[in-house]
Write an enzyme that holds these catalytic residues in place. Sequence first.
Site, PDB file in Angstrom:
ATOM      1  CD  GLU A 100      -3.014  -1.384   2.472  1.00  0.00           C
ATOM      2  OE1 GLU A 100      -3.679  -1.999   1.966  1.00  0.00           O
ATOM      3  OE2 GLU A 100      -2.664  -0.766   3.336  1.00  0.00           O
ATOM      4  CB  CYS A 113       3.255   7.384   3.354  1.00  0.00           C
ATOM      5  SG  CYS A 113       3.645   5.994   4.619  1.00  0.00           S
ATOM      6  CB  CYS A 120       6.956  -5.428   8.716  1.00  0.00           C
ATOM      7  SG  CYS A 120       7.914  -4.307   9.811  1.00  0.00           S
ATOM      8  CB  CYS A 124       5.934  -2.870  16.424  1.00  0.00           C
ATOM      9  SG  CYS A 124       7.580  -2.620  15.887  1.00  0.00           S
ATOM     10  CB  CYS A 127       2.545  -2.031  13.732  1.00  0.00           C
ATOM     11  SG  CYS A 127       2.757  -1.686  12.102  1.00  0.00           S
ATOM     12  N   GLY A 175       6.692  -2.123   6.113  1.00  0.00           N
ATOM     13  CA  GLY A 175       8.192  -2.673   5.928  1.00  0.00           C
ATOM     14  C   GLY A 175       9.351  -2.079   6.705  1.00  0.00           C
ATOM     15  CD  GLU A 176      13.482  -0.588   9.717  1.00  0.00           C
ATOM     16  OE1 GLU A 176      12.625  -0.210  10.583  1.00  0.00           O
ATOM     17  OE2 GLU A 176      14.345   0.157   9.245  1.00  0.00           O
ATOM     18  CG  LEU A 230      12.396   6.606  21.428  1.00  0.00           C
ATOM     19  CD1 LEU A 230      13.861   5.582  21.303  1.00  0.00           C
ATOM     20  CD2 LEU A 230      12.919   7.835  22.220  1.00  0.00           C
ATOM     21  CG  HIS A 231       7.226   3.718  19.110  1.00  0.00           C
ATOM     22  ND1 HIS A 231       6.370   4.961  18.790  1.00  0.00           N
ATOM     23  CD2 HIS A 231       7.224   3.025  18.074  1.00  0.00           C
ATOM     24  CE1 HIS A 231       6.170   4.886  17.570  1.00  0.00           C
ATOM     25  NE2 HIS A 231       6.638   3.654  17.027  1.00  0.00           N
ATOM     26  CG  ASN A 306      -3.862   5.900  13.782  1.00  0.00           C
ATOM     27  OD1 ASN A 306      -4.715   6.800  14.042  1.00  0.00           O
ATOM     28  ND2 ASN A 306      -2.438   6.251  13.233  1.00  0.00           N
ATOM     29  CB  CYS A 349       0.897   5.827  11.696  1.00  0.00           C
ATOM     30  SG  CYS A 349       1.776   7.205  11.164  1.00  0.00           S
TER      31      CYS A 349
HETATM   32  N1  SAH Z   1       9.673  -0.035  10.211  1.00  0.00           N
HETATM   33  C1  SAH Z   1       9.722   1.497  10.129  1.00  0.00           C
HETATM   34  C2  SAH Z   1       8.887   2.094   8.987  1.00  0.00           C
HETATM   35  C3  SAH Z   1       7.475   1.880   9.626  1.00  0.00           C
HETATM   36  S1  SAH Z   1       6.936   3.434   9.995  1.00  0.00           S
HETATM   37  C4  SAH Z   1       9.589   2.171  11.519  1.00  0.00           C
HETATM   38  O1  SAH Z   1       9.320   1.310  12.466  1.00  0.00           O
HETATM   39  O2  SAH Z   1       9.986   3.176  11.708  1.00  0.00           O
HETATM   40  C5  SAH Z   1       5.222   3.357  10.689  1.00  0.00           C
HETATM   41  C6  SAH Z   1       5.351   4.266  11.588  1.00  0.00           C
HETATM   42  O3  SAH Z   1       3.927   4.200  12.189  1.00  0.00           O
HETATM   43  C7  SAH Z   1       6.081   3.992  12.874  1.00  0.00           C
HETATM   44  O4  SAH Z   1       6.607   4.930  13.493  1.00  0.00           O
HETATM   45  C8  SAH Z   1       5.269   3.040  13.827  1.00  0.00           C
HETATM   46  O5  SAH Z   1       5.883   2.888  14.945  1.00  0.00           O
HETATM   47  C9  SAH Z   1       4.103   3.784  13.833  1.00  0.00           C
HETATM   48  N2  SAH Z   1       2.800   3.203  13.902  1.00  0.00           N
HETATM   49  C10 SAH Z   1       2.673   1.671  13.674  1.00  0.00           C
HETATM   50  N3  SAH Z   1       1.388   1.248  14.142  1.00  0.00           N
HETATM   51  C11 SAH Z   1       0.787   2.414  14.914  1.00  0.00           C
HETATM   52  C12 SAH Z   1      -0.342   2.606  15.088  1.00  0.00           C
HETATM   53  N4  SAH Z   1      -1.471   1.566  15.366  1.00  0.00           N
HETATM   54  N5  SAH Z   1      -0.708   3.843  15.558  1.00  0.00           N
HETATM   55  C13 SAH Z   1       0.068   4.818  15.448  1.00  0.00           C
HETATM   56  N6  SAH Z   1       1.137   4.593  14.815  1.00  0.00           N
HETATM   57  C14 SAH Z   1       1.613   3.612  14.350  1.00  0.00           C
END
Ligand code: SAH
Length: 370
Positions: A100, A113, A120, A124, A127, A175-176, A230-231, A306, A349
Amino acid sequence: MLATSSSPTARRSLVGLGRGALATEMADFGAEPFRARQLWHWIYHRGVADFAAMTSLSKGFRERLAAYYELHRPIVSRTLTSSDGTRKWVLRFSDGQEVETVHIPEEDRGTLCVSSQVGCTLSCSFCHTGTQRLVRNLGAAEIVAQVMIARDALGEWPSPQEDRQLTNLVLMGMGEPLFNYDNVAEALKIVMDPEGLSISRRKITLSTAGVVPMILRCGAELGVNLAVSLHAVRDDIRDSLVPLNRKYPIAELLDACRAYPGASNARRITFEYVMLKGVNDSPADARELVRLLAGIPAKVNLIPFNPWPGAPFECSPDAAIAAFSDIVFAAGYSAPVRTPRGRDILAACGQLKSASVKPRRSATGPHLAA
Ligand code: SAH
């Protein structure tokens, strides 16, 4: 070598070859060097997907090219448009795998984006993409094609120099990107080329969950902006949110950020922080975040979580997000709360998850366009 016809499957795609590779390919094909430059212009500046339209090339040469090569785009299997204008394209590649790509229009810019892998491997826990089992790397051509499909849909050929709807690129889709570095790098070099798609490195942001050994190389070779997912501010919590943290813990990740080439107060590293109720959203977490970022030219993006079907988390309440933002802001860092975009079409995201796992037969999305 000059057969008059060949089967479509045997034809090699020229999309995704960098300048050097295209020059070599054309030399092997017996064409003069300036032909490679002309092709580059037609493919990446004009966006032409058919050799017959390349009118500066002789008819005979166009026919020879068409017999050996192809320029086709992946199939757009679905287009969804959100009530906020965000658009999502589901792209299907020749092996049937899908990814997507999302376009987010804003008043003064438009951000695309882009995905770097089908699915992936990071898993996480917050996600949606991480719940998809099928994973493969995208080739450089498949990454570049996402930009070209967006340009097709936005009607932005030849590549406009100003008033673009596609001004910025973020590698924040599925993906990463640093697990698929070579293909991502090849694709970005094509995208950044000023005589083609021409999106400057200053307008490109690569987001990583923290593949520490690849971060410096990315900065030195590509010079794009860095975003870090970071999170969490404690390793035990980050271990459970971003399992990659067990391999590259917070201190190592932040050291790599401190050394990131090109980072400065004018070009800050973005730290993404998803707001999860009761998990990482306390004032103490915010104060620890400020402490950790000391010495890094940083800005913080607070992302309201989200939701997706079956997700084991809830979004933090507005008041908790505001309090968190205030603490980070008071310490001198920009800490905007990102407005979720495209939630109604699962384009925000962490909501991307392609049909490569579960075919969606019914057209349930709002404003289904194709
Ligand atoms: N793998 C890379 C690229 C993906 S970016 C990375 O982790 O940075 C996607 C972004 O959306 C990341 O910051 C991820 O942590 C964030 N994300 C993933 N799931 C999410 C969700 N349910 N709500 C908000 N942000 C989310």
